[in-house]
Design an enzyme around this catalytic site. Structure first.
Site, PDB file in Angstrom:
ATOM      1  N   ILE A   1     -86.615  26.580  17.480  1.00 55.10           N
ATOM      2  CA  ILE A   1     -85.938  27.100  16.148  1.00 55.10           C
ATOM      3  C   ILE A   1     -85.122  26.011  15.732  1.00 55.10           C
ATOM      4  O   ILE A   1     -85.206  25.665  14.501  1.00 55.10           O
ATOM      5  CB  ILE A   1     -84.887  28.049  16.656  1.00 55.10           C
ATOM      6  CG1 ILE A   1     -85.262  29.496  17.266  1.00 55.10           C
ATOM      7  CG2 ILE A   1     -83.731  28.430  15.450  1.00 55.10           C
ATOM      8  CD1 ILE A   1     -84.548  30.161  18.219  1.00 55.10           C
TER       9      ILE A   1
ATOM     10  N   ARG B   1     -76.273  32.757  20.663  1.00 57.89           N
ATOM     11  CA  ARG B   1     -75.441  33.736  21.417  1.00 57.89           C
ATOM     12  C   ARG B   1     -73.869  33.451  21.250  1.00 57.89           C
ATOM     13  O   ARG B   1     -73.460  32.479  21.367  1.00 57.89           O
ATOM     14  CB  ARG B   1     -75.703  33.574  23.073  1.00 57.89           C
ATOM     15  CG  ARG B   1     -77.180  34.315  23.426  1.00 57.89           C
ATOM     16  CD  ARG B   1     -77.240  35.621  23.257  1.00 57.89           C
ATOM     17  NE  ARG B   1     -78.570  36.046  23.498  1.00 57.89           N
ATOM     18  CZ  ARG B   1     -79.496  36.267  22.926  1.00 57.89           C
ATOM     19  NH1 ARG B   1     -79.595  35.752  21.629  1.00 57.89           N
ATOM     20  NH2 ARG B   1     -80.810  36.912  23.421  1.00 57.89           N
TER      21      ARG B   1
ATOM     22  N   ASP C   1     -74.559  35.258  13.536  1.00 53.80           N
ATOM     23  CA  ASP C   1     -75.472  36.627  13.856  1.00 53.80           C
ATOM     24  C   ASP C   1     -75.062  37.152  15.138  1.00 53.80           C
ATOM     25  O   ASP C   1     -76.016  38.212  15.496  1.00 53.80           O
ATOM     26  CB  ASP C   1     -76.753  36.154  13.437  1.00 53.80           C
ATOM     27  CG  ASP C   1     -77.914  37.067  13.532  1.00 53.80           C
ATOM     28  OD1 ASP C   1     -77.824  37.954  12.637  1.00 53.80           O
ATOM     29  OD2 ASP C   1     -78.982  36.967  14.360  1.00 53.80           O
TER      30      ASP C   1
ATOM     31  N   GLU D   1     -71.346  43.476  21.054  1.00 55.81           N
ATOM     32  CA  GLU D   1     -72.387  44.035  20.049  1.00 55.81           C
ATOM     33  C   GLU D   1     -72.571  45.487  20.239  1.00 55.81           C
ATOM     34  O   GLU D   1     -72.697  45.842  21.584  1.00 55.81           O
ATOM     35  CB  GLU D   1     -73.726  43.112  20.065  1.00 55.81           C
ATOM     36  CG  GLU D   1     -73.510  41.779  19.651  1.00 55.81           C
ATOM     37  CD  GLU D   1     -74.749  40.933  19.587  1.00 55.81           C
ATOM     38  OE1 GLU D   1     -75.783  41.509  19.933  1.00 55.81           O
ATOM     39  OE2 GLU D   1     -74.564  39.701  19.276  1.00 55.81           O
TER      40      GLU D   1
ATOM     41  N   HIS E   1     -77.195  40.537  14.558  1.00 53.27           N
ATOM     42  CA  HIS E   1     -78.081  39.931  15.629  1.00 53.27           C
ATOM     43  C   HIS E   1     -79.409  40.470  15.020  1.00 53.27           C
ATOM     44  O   HIS E   1     -80.117  40.922  15.784  1.00 53.27           O
ATOM     45  CB  HIS E   1     -77.753  40.624  16.802  1.00 53.27           C
ATOM     46  CG  HIS E   1     -78.168  39.708  18.057  1.00 53.27           C
ATOM     47  ND1 HIS E   1     -77.755  39.844  18.996  1.00 53.27           N
ATOM     48  CD2 HIS E   1     -79.530  38.996  17.998  1.00 53.27           C
ATOM     49  CE1 HIS E   1     -78.502  38.880  20.153  1.00 53.27           C
ATOM     50  NE2 HIS E   1     -79.548  38.581  19.194  1.00 53.27           N
TER      51      HIS E   1
END
Length: 304
Positions: A153, A229, A253, A258, A277
């Site tokens: 990423i 995270r 994000d 969550e 997310h």
């Protein structure tokens, strides 16, 4: 050997069915994506393979899943939902899927960076409320982007940022090389970066990695982006840094809780841009993800 996809949302279920080939092991799809961990033993009904998107699998629940030998987790962040070491002691192997959404997540990180730099979300909110908000943004061309962790990423983020005229530096726990990227010590990255973006995997070593001390060591006025995270940073310290202006803006994000509660302190700050997310959620990434899940199931059923 049987499997169950226990928490398939509509789009993932459709892709899973479409990619099913003749001779594949039988996998039942549960299209209720909002199950609880306690429902897992009944849904599995003795199946050897479980495919999990986002439902927790506590060790005490796994003990009740008779016959379960393999967990195919749709992503790399299984530790947020289960304890792989404890499951291994029960004879249950956890299989991860890497690389399926590198470009999707990278593009989201870049989008959060640009939105933060130009205050786009804040202007949108204010204009909808009838206010004509105009503030100076940060021009990112020529600015320094610091990447903490450098896997697939981060490499995609670097590619895009270099193409937009940014200087890109990075820190990684093991030596890496990438054209155009300068690898530096962590302290140097924190001190020099106008934008810091997190790209580590969550484990015992990285939990709380961006501590209050490291947040304080960042360049004043920094933009912080997290698509990795929430547990990797000290949330309370980040919030205080946002309030003081030490962090100019955060594009987030992922979160410790969550879904993020409506009354969470982050929702009260104007210098935060939030996304649910969903960095990995593109049709292309979903296709890659489910194709890889099927490959795991075929390999497991074939005894490989």
């Amino acid at each position: 050997m049987r499997g169950v996809f226990v928490d398939a949302n509509g789009s993932l279920a459709d892709i899973f069915e479409r990619l099913n080939k003749s001779g594949d092991p039988p996998v039942r799809i549960n299209r209720d994506a909002d199950i609880t961990a306690d429902q897992m033993p009944g849904l599995l009904d003795g199946a050897e393979i479980v495919i999990i998107d986002h439902t927790p699998l506590p060790t005490e629940v796994a003990r009740k899943c008779s016959g379960l030998k393999h967990v195919v987790f749709l992503g790399t962040g299984a530790r947020s939902y289960m304890n792989p070491e404890e499951l291994a002691e029960l004879g249950i192997e956890v299989h991860l899927i890497k690389g399926y959404g590198d470009t999707a997540v990278a593009e989201c990180a870049i989008a959060l960076m640009w939105a933060a730099a130009r205050g786009i979300a804040a202007m949108d909110r204010e204009m909808r409320a009838g206010n004509w908000l105009r503030e100076d943004g940060m021009q990112l061309t020529g600015k320094t982007l610091g990447l903490i962790g450098f896997g697939g990423i981060a490499a995609e983020v670097a590619r895009i940022a270099l193409g937009s005229g940014m200087r890109v530096i990075a820190w990684n726990r093991s030596p890496k090389k990438f054209a155009g990227v300068e690898f530096v010590e962590l302290d140097a990255l924190l001190a020099q970066s106008d934008v810091v973006s997190l790209h580590l995997l969550l484990n015992d070593d990285t939990r709380g990695f961006l501590s209050a001390r490291r947040i304080a060591a960042m360049k004043p006025g920094v933009i912080l982006v997290n698509t990795a995270r929430g547990a990797m940073l000290d949330e309370a310290a980040m919030i205080e840094a946002l309030k003081s202006g030490h962090i100019r803006h955060a594009g987030l994000d992922v979160f410790n809780i969550e879904p993020l509660p409506a009354d969470h302190p982050l929702t009260k700050l104007s210098n935060v841009t939030l996304s649910a997310h969903s960095a990995f959620r593109t049709p292309e990434a979903s296709e890659n993800l489910i194709a890889a899940a099927w490959e795991h199931c075929r390999r497991i059923a074939g005894g490989k």
